[in-house]
Design a protein around this motif. Structure first.
Motif, PDB file in Angstrom:
ATOM      1  N   TYR A  95       0.702  -1.195   0.089  1.00  0.00           N
ATOM      2  CA  TYR A  95       0.155  -0.144  -0.063  1.00  0.00           C
ATOM      3  C   TYR A  95       1.266   0.941  -0.270  1.00  0.00           C
ATOM      4  N   MET A  96       0.378   2.446  -0.603  1.00  0.00           N
ATOM      5  CA  MET A  96       1.064   3.860  -0.805  1.00  0.00           C
ATOM      6  C   MET A  96       0.449   5.008  -0.552  1.00  0.00           C
ATOM      7  N   ASP A  97       0.636   5.461   0.426  1.00  0.00           N
ATOM      8  CA  ASP A  97      -0.174   7.377   0.613  1.00  0.00           C
ATOM      9  C   ASP A  97      -0.635   7.393  -0.872  1.00  0.00           C
ATOM     10  N   GLU A  98      -1.963   7.988  -0.952  1.00  0.00           N
ATOM     11  CA  GLU A  98      -2.221   8.507  -1.840  1.00  0.00           C
ATOM     12  C   GLU A  98      -1.542  10.266  -2.678  1.00  0.00           C
ATOM     13  N   THR A  99      -0.876  10.407  -1.645  1.00  0.00           N
ATOM     14  CA  THR A  99      -0.323  12.598  -1.354  1.00  0.00           C
ATOM     15  C   THR A  99       0.752  12.033  -0.304  1.00  0.00           C
ATOM     16  N   GLU A 100       0.981  13.170  -0.883  1.00  0.00           N
ATOM     17  CA  GLU A 100       2.521  13.001   0.205  1.00  0.00           C
ATOM     18  C   GLU A 100       2.420  13.034   2.037  1.00  0.00           C
ATOM     19  N   VAL A 101       2.824  12.967   2.726  1.00  0.00           N
ATOM     20  CA  VAL A 101       2.338  13.637   3.752  1.00  0.00           C
ATOM     21  C   VAL A 101       2.566  15.136   3.527  1.00  0.00           C
ATOM     22  N   THR A 102       1.139  15.850   4.697  1.00  0.00           N
ATOM     23  CA  THR A 102       0.998  17.325   3.938  1.00  0.00           C
ATOM     24  C   THR A 102       1.778  17.824   5.399  1.00  0.00           C
ATOM     25  N   ASN A 103       1.366  19.849   5.302  1.00  0.00           N
ATOM     26  CA  ASN A 103       1.992  19.822   6.212  1.00  0.00           C
ATOM     27  C   ASN A 103       0.912  19.910   7.835  1.00  0.00           C
ATOM     28  N   ARG A 104      -0.150  19.645   7.404  1.00  0.00           N
ATOM     29  CA  ARG A 104      -1.732  19.973   8.393  1.00  0.00           C
ATOM     30  C   ARG A 104      -0.833  18.276   9.359  1.00  0.00           C
ATOM     31  N   MET A 105      -0.495  16.388   8.631  1.00  0.00           N
ATOM     32  CA  MET A 105      -0.411  15.586   8.706  1.00  0.00           C
ATOM     33  C   MET A 105       1.206  15.567   9.960  1.00  0.00           C
ATOM     34  N   TYR A 106       1.678  16.546   9.040  1.00  0.00           N
ATOM     35  CA  TYR A 106       2.909  16.133  10.028  1.00  0.00           C
ATOM     36  C   TYR A 106       2.850  17.230  11.638  1.00  0.00           C
ATOM     37  N   LEU A 107       1.698  18.357  11.358  1.00  0.00           N
ATOM     38  CA  LEU A 107       1.544  19.159  11.849  1.00  0.00           C
ATOM     39  C   LEU A 107       1.018  18.254  13.624  1.00  0.00           C
ATOM     40  N   GLN A 108       0.380  17.256  13.223  1.00  0.00           N
ATOM     41  CA  GLN A 108      -0.619  16.213  13.269  1.00  0.00           C
ATOM     42  C   GLN A 108       0.440  16.305  15.072  1.00  0.00           C
ATOM     43  N   TYR A 109       1.286  14.826  14.374  1.00  0.00           N
ATOM     44  CA  TYR A 109       1.935  15.007  15.161  1.00  0.00           C
ATOM     45  C   TYR A 109       2.917  15.336  15.970  1.00  0.00           C
ATOM     46  N   LEU A 110       2.734  16.613  15.658  1.00  0.00           N
ATOM     47  CA  LEU A 110       4.166  18.004  16.637  1.00  0.00           C
ATOM     48  C   LEU A 110       3.052  18.239  17.638  1.00  0.00           C
ATOM     49  N   ASP A 111       1.784  18.343  17.234  1.00  0.00           N
ATOM     50  CA  ASP A 111       0.794  18.669  18.481  1.00  0.00           C
ATOM     51  C   ASP A 111       1.017  17.737  19.625  1.00  0.00           C
ATOM     52  N   TRP A 112       1.178  16.200  18.948  1.00  0.00           N
ATOM     53  CA  TRP A 112       0.681  15.301  19.696  1.00  0.00           C
ATOM     54  C   TRP A 112       1.866  15.216  20.899  1.00  0.00           C
TER      55      TRP A 112
END
Length: 553
Positions: A95-112
């Motif tokens: 399986y492959m990500d449909e899109t590149e990892v976005t700023n919003r996806m990475y920000l969720q990581y940072l906020d967690w």
């Protein structure tokens, strides 16, 4: 009359055969073919997942059916660097990500990370700050890019743009975090853990997928009200008559998803090519130069004729085209899904940002040794074990940090994870597949690239710079600073070592030459740029295809 009798006989035989087949089918599903014992967990029997359908597709992913393809440059190699010589490879379905990892996806990581490990506490400070992208990658000595420096990562206008400024190590750590958050959600949604358990974690009680499999009683800090608080947890116990061996979901239940990870170079290239459009029976017609059909970067269709099919640099000083009639609609990165997907349904496998893959870079791909799921970068580890025989869990006061070559400090093992250690010679005794923990140098074989290689010193194949970073500590053992030392040796002959990784695909900064999925470049794994991002992959468990053998197109 006799004809009627014949038809009745045939009908009865058919019914009997059908009934027998059903019984055989049920026996196959509910009874062991080895012992004849039941597999449904009733009356003291063990419980097995006999009605498992297939792996669920994780959030953000699309299925890529594996197969055979020609990996490497199939067009003229005008640069004559010979680092992508064509080889025949086979990759398993994944399986492959449909899109590149976005700023919003990475920000969720940072906020967690920020809310779970308070960076104002000294012992957690580097967990959050070590994960931050380098926003200064946008700066240029002769360019004004402060708008991107200050806004690109966090401003909502860029929330669906690919994250950049992330090094390979940070991308890997994000992948581990994503795995745990997805599996944590799966367990909660299926009713095995308590509702809202994922919101109740603190630094000492975070969820980790491998810890849950190997030592479930230590997840969430050992809080049973969370790990066994779901409505479905009781069923796990009931099926084995209160036997504690199945108090938690196990790997054999097929509930948890495999890990999110960076794709291998072979997987990335295979997914980018999307060869299904040029397939004819059991072979491929022609050779694909780009993720789309054809030999050109512009759309030949009537509705979008002449539009660029990816976001890349058109020429000197031309990153997007003329104002009011933009060639590709972007000057820096573009919002995800701005261009059509390839035949697998994957977006931006050419242009926008180049992408990290898992492999350590070497100029050659050693297909003579392996042509199945090719990957250079295996470092095998095992779970660390305490003296009492239990697995060793990383605690809040024992977070494992790594000091990078540029002095940055990044967390490599968070509280709640199982501590890892190298595989030893005792573990590999009489094994034929591998003999040591670190296999990155295995058969790299390029002696001509290293002047200092000799029979007496085989520790380093490549004569690359060795910059040093030493952590300075006071008398109590607390870190007080860093001592950075550049390697100024003029005899260094290459940048290649075990800490450089492959990145694939052209970017908004690249000419069309680099849009070919076969192109490969490398960059230090602990450094970042404004044109390299990443996407995740996940292994497929079970069948090669999702719906069995399909009719040929």
């Amino acid at each position: 009359m006799r004809l009627k009798t014949v038809f009745k006989s045939i009908f009865l035989i058919a019914i009997t055969a059908s009934f027998t087949a059903c019984n055989n089918s049920e026996d196959y599903k509910d009874n062991s073919r080895a012992t004849g014992w039941r597999l449904d967990g009733k009356d003291g029997n063990l419980k097995y997942k006999t009605d498992y359908d297939e792996q669920e597709t994780g959030p953000g992913l699309v299925f890529v059916e594996g197969g055979t393809f020609t990996m490497g440059k199939v067009q003229d190699d005008v640069m004559h660097d010979w680092n992508n010589t064509p080889t025949q490879q086979h990759v398993q379905s994944f399986y492959m990500d449909e899109t590149e990892v976005t700023n919003r996806m990475y920000l969720q990581y940072l906020d967690w990370l920020k809310y779970t490990f308070d960076p104002t506490e000294e012992k957690y400070r580097n967990i959050y700050y070590g994960a931050l992208p380098d926003t200064l990658v946008w700066r240029n000595r002769l360019g004004y890019n402060e708008t991107m420096t200050n806004n690109y990562l966090r401003h909502p206008a860029y929330q669906n743009y690919p994250v950049v400024g992330v090094n390979w190590i940070q991308a890997t750590e994000f992948s581990k975090w994503r795995t745990d958050r997805v599996n944590e959600m799966v367990l909660e949604e299926k009713g095995y853990t308590a509702k809202g358990a994922r919101f109740k974690a603190d630094p000492a009680s975070t969820f980790n997928s491998e810890t849950y499999i190997n030592a479930p009683s230590k997840v969430y800090g050992g809080n049973d009200s969370l790990t066994k608080g779901g409505r479905a947890s009781a069923r796990l116990v009931e099926v084995v008559d209160e036997d504690s061996t199945h108090n938690y979901v196990q790997r054999k239940d097929g509930v948890l998803l495999p890990a999110y990870r960076l794709p291998t170079e072979a997987e990335w290239e295979y997914a980018a090519l999307g060869m299904s459009s040029v397939r004819e029976y059991n072979k491929y017609r022609g050779r694909k130069k780009y993720p789309w059909d054809g030999q050109y970067t512009r759309d030949g269709g009537r509705r979008k004729r002449g539009d660029q099919l990816a976001n890349f640099k058109q020429g000197d000083g031309d990153y997007g085209g003329i104002a009011g009639w933009s060639d590709d609609g972007a000057d820096i990165t573009a919002e995800i899904k701005s261009y059509s997907p390839n035949d697998f349904g994957i977006y931006d496998m050419a242009g926008n940002v180049a992408e990290w893959v898992a492999d350590v870079y070497r100029p050659i791909v050693d297909d003579e040794f392996n042509d199945f799921n090719y990957y250079r970068g295996n470092v095998y580890t095992k779970n660390a074990i305490n003296k009492d025989g239990t697995v060793k869990i990383v605690q809040s006061d024992s977070v494992i940090f790594d000091t990078l070559s540029n002095g940055s400090i990044i967390a490599r093992a968070l509280p709640g994870e199982i501590a890892q250690e190298a595989v030893t010679s005792e573990d590999t005794y009489l094994r034929t597949q591998f003999s040591e923990s670190d296999n990155r140098d295995f058969r790299d074989g390029d002696l001509s690239s290293s002047r200092d290689y000799s029979e007496s010193d085989k520790t380093r194949m490549y004569n690359s710079p060795q910059h040093k970073v030493n952590v300075q500590k006071d008398s109590t053992g607390n870190a007080t600073g860093l001592d950075r030392q550049y390697d100024t040796d003029a005899n260094r002959t290459t940048l290649i070592d075990n800490e450089v990784r492959v990145y694939k695909g052209g970017s908004w900064r690249d000419r069309a030459y680099w849009l070919d999925p076969a192109q490969r470049r490398y960059f230090p794994q602990d450094m970042a740029t404004d044109y390299i991002g990443f996407r995740n992959a996940m292994s497929r468990v079970g069948s090669k295809s999702q719906k069995g053998k399909r009719a040929r197109d």
